[in-house]
Design an enzyme around this catalytic site. Structure first.
Site, short mmCIF file in Angstrom:
data_model
loop_
_atom_site.label_atom_id
_atom_site.label_comp_id
_atom_site.label_asym_id
_atom_site.label_seq_id
_atom_site.Cartn_x
_atom_site.Cartn_y
_atom_site.Cartn_z
N ASP A 30 6.32 30.23 -59.76
CA ASP A 30 6.02 29.64 -61.28
C ASP A 30 6.85 31.11 -61.83
O ASP A 30 6.75 32.00 -61.60
CB ASP A 30 5.11 29.62 -62.09
CG ASP A 30 5.14 28.15 -62.59
OD1 ASP A 30 4.98 27.32 -62.71
OD2 ASP A 30 5.18 29.00 -64.11
N THR A 85 9.30 17.58 -66.49
CA THR A 85 10.11 16.67 -66.83
C THR A 85 9.98 15.94 -68.35
O THR A 85 9.21 14.73 -68.40
CB THR A 85 10.69 15.34 -66.13
OG1 THR A 85 9.48 14.74 -65.73
CG2 THR A 85 11.61 16.24 -65.07
N THR A 121 8.72 13.74 -61.38
CA THR A 121 9.47 12.27 -61.98
C THR A 121 10.90 12.19 -62.46
O THR A 121 10.57 12.52 -63.64
CB THR A 121 8.56 11.03 -63.25
OG1 THR A 121 7.27 11.85 -62.14
CG2 THR A 121 8.99 10.08 -62.88
N PHE A 149 2.08 10.55 -56.71
CA PHE A 149 1.41 9.16 -57.17
C PHE A 149 0.18 10.03 -57.77
O PHE A 149 -1.04 9.01 -57.88
CB PHE A 149 1.10 8.35 -56.50
CG PHE A 149 3.00 7.67 -55.66
CD1 PHE A 149 3.46 6.79 -56.97
CD2 PHE A 149 2.92 7.73 -54.72
CE1 PHE A 149 4.73 5.97 -56.62
CE2 PHE A 149 4.18 7.13 -54.27
CZ PHE A 149 4.93 6.30 -55.57
N LEU A 150 -0.38 10.92 -57.42
CA LEU A 150 -1.55 11.25 -58.54
C LEU A 150 -2.21 11.39 -59.58
O LEU A 150 -1.31 11.16 -60.25
CB LEU A 150 -1.61 13.49 -57.76
CG LEU A 150 -0.94 13.81 -58.79
CD1 LEU A 150 -1.86 14.48 -59.91
CD2 LEU A 150 -0.98 15.37 -57.69
N PHE A 253 -7.76 -1.44 -64.22
CA PHE A 253 -6.60 -1.31 -65.88
C PHE A 253 -6.64 -2.12 -66.18
O PHE A 253 -5.82 -2.08 -66.91
CB PHE A 253 -5.39 -0.80 -64.46
CG PHE A 253 -4.50 1.08 -64.81
CD1 PHE A 253 -5.85 1.29 -64.04
CD2 PHE A 253 -3.59 1.54 -65.37
CE1 PHE A 253 -5.38 2.88 -63.06
CE2 PHE A 253 -4.24 2.62 -65.40
CZ PHE A 253 -4.66 3.97 -64.11
N ALA A 256 -10.32 -2.26 -71.75
CA ALA A 256 -9.56 -2.79 -73.02
C ALA A 256 -9.80 -1.73 -74.24
O ALA A 256 -11.11 -1.17 -73.18
CB ALA A 256 -9.23 -3.83 -74.31
N CYS A 264 1.88 11.70 -68.38
CA CYS A 264 2.93 10.76 -67.54
C CYS A 264 3.11 9.25 -68.39
O CYS A 264 4.56 9.12 -68.24
CB CYS A 264 1.90 11.03 -66.20
SG CYS A 264 1.63 11.96 -65.08
N LYS A 327 -8.46 11.34 -71.17
CA LYS A 327 -9.42 10.72 -70.14
C LYS A 327 -10.38 11.16 -69.51
O LYS A 327 -10.09 12.47 -70.03
CB LYS A 327 -8.35 9.53 -68.70
CG LYS A 327 -8.11 10.78 -67.84
CD LYS A 327 -7.32 9.85 -66.55
CE LYS A 327 -7.03 10.33 -65.72
NZ LYS A 327 -6.63 10.40 -64.36
C1 UGA Z 1 -1.13 8.08 -64.18
C2 UGA Z 1 -1.05 7.30 -63.07
O1 UGA Z 1 -1.58 6.34 -63.25
C3 UGA Z 1 -0.88 8.24 -61.47
O2 UGA Z 1 -0.68 6.98 -59.99
C4 UGA Z 1 0.74 9.02 -61.80
O3 UGA Z 1 0.97 9.31 -60.27
C5 UGA Z 1 0.59 9.57 -62.92
O4 UGA Z 1 0.26 9.20 -63.69
C6 UGA Z 1 1.49 10.69 -62.76
O5 UGA Z 1 2.50 10.19 -63.07
O6 UGA Z 1 1.44 11.78 -63.00
P1 UGA Z 1 -2.50 9.59 -65.22
O7 UGA Z 1 -1.74 9.70 -65.67
O8 UGA Z 1 -3.86 10.70 -64.49
O9 UGA Z 1 -2.06 8.56 -63.34
O10 UGA Z 1 -3.98 8.87 -65.89
P2 UGA Z 1 -4.44 7.06 -65.79
O11 UGA Z 1 -5.81 7.65 -64.96
O12 UGA Z 1 -3.24 6.46 -65.34
O13 UGA Z 1 -5.18 7.16 -66.79
C7 UGA Z 1 -3.58 6.86 -68.34
C8 UGA Z 1 -4.15 6.73 -69.49
O14 UGA Z 1 -4.34 4.62 -69.44
C9 UGA Z 1 -5.32 7.19 -69.71
O15 UGA Z 1 -5.59 6.99 -71.20
C10 UGA Z 1 -6.35 5.87 -69.67
O16 UGA Z 1 -7.43 5.94 -70.56
C11 UGA Z 1 -6.12 4.50 -70.31
N1 UGA Z 1 -6.11 3.90 -69.62
C12 UGA Z 1 -6.31 3.69 -67.55
C13 UGA Z 1 -6.54 2.62 -70.01
O17 UGA Z 1 -6.90 2.61 -71.08
N2 UGA Z 1 -7.61 1.30 -69.45
C14 UGA Z 1 -7.88 1.47 -68.20
O18 UGA Z 1 -8.12 -0.07 -67.44
C15 UGA Z 1 -6.61 2.20 -67.24
#
Ligand code: UGA
Length: 437
Positions: A30, A85, A121, A149-150, A253, A256, A264, A327
């Site tokens: 890095d 990115t 990405t 996809f983490l 997911f 609400a 991401c 989150k």
């Molecule tokens: C997301 C994707 O879920 C991963 O699969 C992906 O690899 C990652 O982006 C990435 O591109 O690196 P992440 O950003 O860690 O992962 O967060 P998520 O768990 O997807 O949550 C995203 C947002 O959606 C959060 O703000 C969460 O509060 C919100 N959310 C999630 C909702 O408002 N409602 C839901 O039912 C689920």
């Protein structure tokens, strides 16, 4: 195997540590000397459950080291590109500066037979362009795209035991060689039957943005239903439960609330719109503009609700905000709905007192104008209303009676539909939420 990981942010630091845990010999590289120093001490530069343990163990094994010198990538057979990115300022498109710079810096240290594996990405078309850069500079070196996809909060588990592997590879024997090398890297997870899709570059790049677009759409769909619920007196959480029993839809997911944020989903759907526009396919993803708009409206609605429960004005009102991260189980405040709402309330003249189990330091850097406190008790003391904006487990479990003696007014707004309205109402609180009566 000997591996290098270029970029030790969220993705790269976790990937490097997990690859070493699997038995590979890994060098993480890095440009940020402070980050490299912290990682070299076995310290994770961000909050991620489980990562400190994996990192410490990997450092102790002697298989993991970190460096600021890209020349240390020489001698590794597989090189993972894990740099960020981000969204370009003032534009929807992704900024590829870091990806391009890291491939350019890496190329002089590659040998024939080496494989560069992109995990960042990127807009569709990037892998083909970088493959040409690599093979022109070093005949016999190859490039593959292997999207990640983490999820934050589950990063270690998602890296060690992902749902699937996607390999975007060149055609012909190079594709077979690249597939063989990645299979060797991921042998442990593959042996347990993890699905593996081998495809072309464009499909691999698109899988990633399509997955994030689908997730964003699912969240905005239920939030659109929440808007309708608000007009009809219906309850969006019961609606989601009922929809979720249909296996074709599924309950995950469909929570609400304040909507999606983070580093991401928001920037990925915008970069997808920008790229589709360049390709003349903007109509195909025009719906993502609406997905984004629904998501933003939830933040505005939350501020409106705060105004409503404070008799029409929040100027001079003391508002307690529980949660700043995008989150729970993360310290990440990038495009955080919670922090955005807190800042919006302050702009309208409220005295906003914010707490969060992990996010305060990052939030303070972005919004120093807000007041930050360590505990819920300090945050809610004297509050005219309490807003739950990130659903940390400790906020879900709050006892209404424990807060009752501290607040000025027993009003709670549940921005994540995380609380049980009956419990709060029967303890004498005014309970309001998004999409619930
Ligand atoms: C997301 C994707 O879920 C991963 O699969 C992906 O690899 C990652 O982006 C990435 O591109 O690196 P992440 O950003 O860690 O992962 O967060 P998520 O768990 O997807 O949550 C995203 C947002 O959606 C959060 O703000 C969460 O509060 C919100 N959310 C999630 C909702 O408002 N409602 C839901 O039912 C689920």
């Amino acid at each position: 195997m000997r591996l290098s990981v270029i970029g030790c942010g969220y993705l790269g630091a976790v990937h490097a540590a997990c690859m070493a845990a699997l038995g590979h010999e890994v060098v993480g590289i890095d440009v940020d000397a402070e980050k490299v120093a912290a990682l070299s001490r076995g310290e994770a530069p961000f909050y991620e459950p489980g990562l400190p343990e994996v990192l410490t163990e990997a450092m102790a094994s002697g298989r993991l080291r970190f460096s600021t010198d890209i020349a240390d990538a020489a001698g590794s057979q597989v090189h993972f590109v894990c740099v960020g990115t981000p969204q370009k300022p003032g534009e929807y498109a992704a900024d590829l500066t870091y990806v391009d710079a890291s491939v350019d810096a890496l190329v002089p240290h590659l040998s024939a037979g080496d494989l560069v594996v992109g995990k960042s990405t990127v807009p569709v078309g990037t892998a083909a362009r970088l493959a040409a850069t690599v093979s022109t500079a070093v005949p016999g070196a190859m490039l593959a795209w292997n999207p990640e996809f983490l999820r934050e909060g589950f990063a270690v588990k998602d890296t060690l035991t992902p749902d699937r592997f996607v390999y975007g590879v060149p055609s012909g024997t190079d594709g077979e060689t690249a597939t063989g090398l990645m299979d060797a890297v991921y042998a442990e997870a593959l042996a347990t039957g993890t699905p593996r899709i081998v495809t072309d570059y464009a499909t691999a790049e698109l899988v990633k943005v399509a997955a994030n677009s689908f997730l964003a759409t699912k969240i905005s769909f239920i939030n659109a239903m929440a808007e309708v619920c608000e007009e009809t007196g219906a309850d969006v959480t019961q609606l989601a439960d009922a929809l979720g029993h249909d296996e074709r839809i599924g309950r995950r997911f469909l929570n609400a609330g304040l909507g999606f944020g983070g580093g991401c989903l928001p920037k990925d759907i915008r970069a997808f719109m920008a790229r589709a526009g360049e390709l003349g396919a903007d109509q195909a993803v025009g719906f993502l503009r609406e997905v984004d708009a629904i998501n933003s409206r939830r933040r505005t609605r939350m501020i409106d609700l705060a105004r409503e429960v404070n008799e029409g004005t929040i100027r001079g009102k003391r508002i307690a905000v529980l949660g700043t991260t995008f989150k729970p189980n993360s310290d990440d405040v990038r495009d955080s709905p919670a922090l955005d709402v807190a800042a919006g309330l302050a702009r309208q003249g409220a005295h906003v007192v914010v707490t969060d189990p992990q996010g305060i330091a990052n939030a303070r850097r972005r919004h120093p104008e807000l007041t930050y406190v360590e505990t819920v008790a300090e945050a809610v003391t004297g509050a005219d209303s309490v807003l739950l904006l990130t659903e940390w487990a400790e906020y879900r479990d709050l006892e209404p009676d424990d807060l009752a003696g501290l607040v000025a007014t027993k009003t709670i707004l549940d921005g994540r539909n995380a609380l049980e309205p009956v419990r709060w109402r029967s303890a004498g609180w005014a309970y309001r939420a998004l999409g619930r009566p």
